[in-house]
Scaffold this motif. Structure first.
Motif, PDB file in Angstrom:
ATOM      1  N   ILE A  12      -7.237  -0.833   5.501  1.00 15.72           N
ATOM      2  CA  ILE A  12      -8.015   0.281   4.971  1.00 15.72           C
ATOM      3  C   ILE A  12      -9.495  -0.083   4.932  1.00 15.72           C
ATOM      4  O   ILE A  12      -9.870  -1.176   4.511  1.00 15.72           O
ATOM      5  CB  ILE A  12      -7.531   0.654   3.558  1.00 15.72           C
ATOM      6  CG1 ILE A  12      -6.172   1.377   3.645  1.00 15.72           C
ATOM      7  CG2 ILE A  12      -8.525   1.561   2.839  1.00 15.72           C
ATOM      8  CD1 ILE A  12      -5.623   1.806   2.303  1.00 15.72           C
ATOM      9  N   GLN A  21      -3.557  -4.109   4.598  1.00 16.45           N
ATOM     10  CA  GLN A  21      -2.464  -3.329   4.020  1.00 16.45           C
ATOM     11  C   GLN A  21      -1.132  -3.625   4.700  1.00 16.45           C
ATOM     12  O   GLN A  21      -0.100  -3.632   4.045  1.00 16.45           O
ATOM     13  CB  GLN A  21      -2.789  -1.830   4.102  1.00 16.45           C
ATOM     14  CG  GLN A  21      -3.697  -1.330   2.989  1.00 16.45           C
ATOM     15  CD  GLN A  21      -5.023  -2.052   2.922  1.00 16.45           C
ATOM     16  OE1 GLN A  21      -5.696  -2.259   3.934  1.00 16.45           O
ATOM     17  NE2 GLN A  21      -5.418  -2.465   1.725  1.00 16.45           N
ATOM     18  N   TYR A  61       0.851  -1.186   0.000  1.00 18.06           N
ATOM     19  CA  TYR A  61       0.000   0.000   0.000  1.00 18.06           C
ATOM     20  C   TYR A  61       0.889   1.239   0.000  1.00 18.06           C
ATOM     21  O   TYR A  61       1.972   1.256   0.584  1.00 18.06           O
ATOM     22  CB  TYR A  61      -0.892   0.007   1.244  1.00 18.06           C
ATOM     23  CG  TYR A  61      -1.460   1.363   1.612  1.00 18.06           C
ATOM     24  CD1 TYR A  61      -2.478   1.943   0.858  1.00 18.06           C
ATOM     25  CD2 TYR A  61      -0.960   2.075   2.695  1.00 18.06           C
ATOM     26  CE1 TYR A  61      -2.977   3.196   1.187  1.00 18.06           C
ATOM     27  CE2 TYR A  61      -1.460   3.321   3.031  1.00 18.06           C
ATOM     28  CZ  TYR A  61      -2.471   3.881   2.282  1.00 18.06           C
ATOM     29  OH  TYR A  61      -2.961   5.118   2.606  1.00 18.06           O
ATOM     30  N   ALA A  77      -8.668   3.812   8.037  1.00 23.16           N
ATOM     31  CA  ALA A  77      -8.290   2.424   8.332  1.00 23.16           C
ATOM     32  C   ALA A  77      -8.525   2.116   9.795  1.00 23.16           C
ATOM     33  O   ALA A  77      -8.785   3.007  10.614  1.00 23.16           O
ATOM     34  CB  ALA A  77      -6.813   2.200   7.983  1.00 23.16           C
ATOM     35  N   GLU A  95      -7.374   7.947  10.401  1.00 25.87           N
ATOM     36  CA  GLU A  95      -6.683   8.211   9.138  1.00 25.87           C
ATOM     37  C   GLU A  95      -5.270   7.632   9.185  1.00 25.87           C
ATOM     38  O   GLU A  95      -4.638   7.592  10.244  1.00 25.87           O
ATOM     39  CB  GLU A  95      -6.610   9.718   8.875  1.00 25.87           C
ATOM     40  CG  GLU A  95      -6.000  10.075   7.533  1.00 25.87           C
ATOM     41  CD  GLU A  95      -6.018  11.566   7.252  1.00 25.87           C
ATOM     42  OE1 GLU A  95      -5.358  11.998   6.281  1.00 25.87           O
ATOM     43  OE2 GLU A  95      -6.677  12.316   8.007  1.00 25.87           O
ATOM     44  N   ILE A  96      -4.766   7.187   8.028  1.00 23.73           N
ATOM     45  CA  ILE A  96      -3.407   6.659   7.938  1.00 23.73           C
ATOM     46  C   ILE A  96      -2.423   7.820   7.785  1.00 23.73           C
ATOM     47  O   ILE A  96      -2.611   8.701   6.944  1.00 23.73           O
ATOM     48  CB  ILE A  96      -3.260   5.696   6.751  1.00 23.73           C
ATOM     49  CG1 ILE A  96      -4.198   4.499   6.910  1.00 23.73           C
ATOM     50  CG2 ILE A  96      -1.815   5.210   6.632  1.00 23.73           C
ATOM     51  CD1 ILE A  96      -4.223   3.582   5.705  1.00 23.73           C
ATOM     52  N   ARG A 143     -11.508   5.519   1.577  1.00 19.36           N
ATOM     53  CA  ARG A 143     -11.074   6.897   1.506  1.00 19.36           C
ATOM     54  C   ARG A 143     -12.050   7.709   2.344  1.00 19.36           C
ATOM     55  O   ARG A 143     -13.221   7.350   2.474  1.00 19.36           O
ATOM     56  CB  ARG A 143     -11.107   7.404   0.061  1.00 19.36           C
ATOM     57  CG  ARG A 143     -10.067   6.807  -0.853  1.00 19.36           C
ATOM     58  CD  ARG A 143      -8.680   7.288  -0.540  1.00 19.36           C
ATOM     59  NE  ARG A 143      -8.512   8.722  -0.795  1.00 19.36           N
ATOM     60  CZ  ARG A 143      -7.418   9.402  -0.502  1.00 19.36           C
ATOM     61  NH1 ARG A 143      -6.411   8.818   0.102  1.00 19.36           N
ATOM     62  NH2 ARG A 143      -7.337  10.698  -0.786  1.00 19.36           N
ATOM     63  N   ASP A 167      -6.682   8.328   3.722  1.00 18.04           N
ATOM     64  CA  ASP A 167      -7.264   6.988   3.748  1.00 18.04           C
ATOM     65  C   ASP A 167      -7.677   6.623   5.171  1.00 18.04           C
ATOM     66  O   ASP A 167      -6.927   6.868   6.127  1.00 18.04           O
ATOM     67  CB  ASP A 167      -6.268   5.943   3.231  1.00 18.04           C
ATOM     68  CG  ASP A 167      -6.107   6.016   1.722  1.00 18.04           C
ATOM     69  OD1 ASP A 167      -7.086   6.342   1.039  1.00 18.04           O
ATOM     70  OD2 ASP A 167      -4.996   5.748   1.230  1.00 18.04           O
TER      71      ASP A 167
END
Length: 542
Positions: free
Chosen positions: A437, A363, A330, A427, A393-394, A440, A425
């Motif tokens: 994930i 991921q 990812y 997750a 959020e990542i 979005r 993204d």
């Protein structure tokens, strides 16, 4: 940091004997020096060794230098995965210039914006794309130097340049002495985001990041020496996830592929003994659904790396059922491509096939050269609990994060708030440290106050034996606010109704997550195989 009184503070300074800027350009010099006669590039009947390929890259650098191209100048290239596209990844930065590999699916207006924004001094174009480039050039105030790639294995298009690529190379000396960058922070390439909402953003890579991600690819994928790498992944996409530089570092073989088709891929795997290739889930799905005849005769180990969109577990499971080993990674354009990898643990080998596929669909954890990875609250940057349920959020940080967006300081600053890169993204973080994930931020569906992951619904849809492709978006609903709407492409000769799909979903997920409508037909995609959900959202809002 040592104090002034420390003995380590004096006399131990950086110099040319003990320090060099990190750059992937040195990889090809080593491959040519150590393995001069080993195959480097294969394009139909054309086969070149590493010494030949390195000579051509030096000639390209010398020719560009002779044309007045130097440090900080942009050289744009519009070409498929052919030898010239591999060579420019070395020859252009060897001249001190910055490589801008153009997306071959873009229209003339988008290309004109990019060429103008990047201030391209040179455009190298394969004749397959001469028409769209010519239209783009006509929109510019100043026409750059245009060089044609006249591939002998392609018929069509026309020549629009001052000279062709081979003639340009002939201008340069194979003895051209190129220099490693003085500063590893110097730009090596420029990649534009898809630009689905407004103009695309120019993502700038530095030599250090390109070097480290190239090595990270080799380590995380166990590529070893002399891999046979098939170019199914576009080299224009994040510089082929940095694999042009990875393959040079490993002194492997670059198998070129102009068009990504199932017959061409299986033929190359079978005849050239491909050991590694990359592809978006859409490519894997195409290979899964190829005829048994195409799949026959492959009896060696093949490693597949996939990313680009969260791959449904069923797609991974089907690839591994054919004997391919799938590694899920990812990343984003802003992180040099893959910067997170779903590392496999031998202890998981005795799990059932469904469980193995589910684990591989996550991921994963940070790649070897990524310094930081977390799932956190986007407002406070407080890490979420590692419970596999709380969504955040990542965020990433370190050498595998871009320099920034070209000529866009405000967006660059916003993306780095708090000392982390904000991916956008969403997750969850599992107890074992692996991230997964869910969507979005713009794709999450909020129905009656409940968050529904479109990816989770898609994963169920892909399990249906008659579904080829699926995408889920939010549809406005008077009662619930939003409800899931599924767009489905069926396999050939499939005979199934909307009610059948909905019933299947009800049997396999919580009822509030079940799509309330199903629309059959082909799905719009980007050039890298990502489904364009913004187009689908527009359809359901009409």
């Amino acid at each position: 940091m040592p104090t002034p009184s420390s003995p380590y503070s004096f006399g131990l300074e950086k110099n040319v004997a003990n320090f060099a800027a990190l750059s992937p350009l040195g990889f090809i010099e080593r491959a040519a020096s150590v393995f001069p006669d080993y195959p480097a590039v294969v394009h139909q009947q054309t086969r070149r060794s590493w010494s030949e390929t390195y000579r051509r890259c030096r000639q390209l650098a010398g020719a560009l230098h002779g044309r007045g191209i130097g440090k900080g100048d942009t050289v744009a290239v519009m070409a498929p995965n052919i030898p010239a596209m591999f060579e420019v990844h070395f020859g252009v930065p060897m001249a001190g210039a910055v490589l801008n590999a153009l997306n071959i699916r873009l229209d003339a207006e988008a290309l004109a914006f990019i060429l103008q924004h990047a201030e391209a001094k040179v455009v190298i174009v394969d004749r397959e794309f001469s028409g769209v480039i010519e239209r783009a050039l006509n929109m510019l105030e100043h026409r750059p130097l245009v060089i044609d790639i006249d591939d002998p294995y392609f018929e069509g298009g026309h020549l629009i340049g001052e000279c062709d690529y081979e003639a340009l190379l002939a201008e340069g000396s194979d003895g051209y002495v190129w220099q490693m960058p003085d500063d590893e922070w110097d730009a090596i390439s420029l990649n534009y985001t898809s630009g689905t909402t407004g103009n695309p953003k120019g993502v700038v890579y530095h030599h250090r990041g390109a070097y480290l991600n190239a090595m990270s690819n080799i380590v995380s994928w166990n590529m070893g020496q002399h891999p046979v790498y098939l170019w199914t992944l576009p080299m224009f996409h994040c510089n082929g996830w940095c694999f042009p530089w990875s393959v040079a570092a490993a002194a492997g073989v670059n198998l070129c592929l102009r068009h990504v088709r199932d017959d061409a891929i299986y033929t190359a795997i079978r005849e050239e003994k491909v050991s590694h290739f990359c592809g978006a889930p859409i490519v894997l799905n195409m290979l899964n659904n190829a005829s048994a005849e195409l799949k026959a005769g492959i009896d060696h180990a093949v490693n597949v790396m996939t990313a680009g969109a969260a791959p449904p577990a069923a797609v991974i499971q089907n690839m591994e059922a054919m004997g391919f080993t799938v590694t899920h990674v990812y990343g984003l354009t802003e992180t040099y491509g893959p910067s997170v990898v779903c590392e496999w643990h031998d202890a998981w080998n005795d799990r059932g096939q469904d469980e193995i596929a589910r684990l591989k669909a996550r991921q994963g954890v940070r790649a070897p050269m990524l310094d930081g990875l977390m799932v956190a609250n986007p407002d406070t940057l407080e890490p979420v609990p590692r419970d596999g349920q709380t969504m955040g959020e990542i965020f990433m940080r370190g050498n595998l994060v871009m320099k920034g967006y070209l000529k866009n300081p405000s967006t660059t600053e916003a993306s780095f708030v708090g000392g982390w890169f904000h991916s956008g993204d969403l997750a969850v973080w599992h107890p074992d440290g692996y991230i997964e994930i869910k969507d979005r931020s713009k794709d999450i569906i909020i129905s009656g106050g409940e968050n529904i992951s479109s990816i989770e619904v898609e994963d169920v849809l892909y399990r249906h034996p008659q579904v080829m492709e699926a995408a889920v978006v939010a549809k406005d609903d008077e009662k619930w606010g939003e409800v899931p709407c599924a767009f489905v492409t069926l396999k050939e000769a499939a005979d199934i109704s909307e009610a059948d799909i909905i019933a299947f979903c009800r049997d396999n997920m919580a009822h509030f997550k079940v799509p309330k409508c199903v629309i059959f037909g082909s799905l719009p995609k980007t050039s890298t195989g990502k489904i364009q959900k913004f187009v689908l959202r527009e359809r359901v809002s009409l």
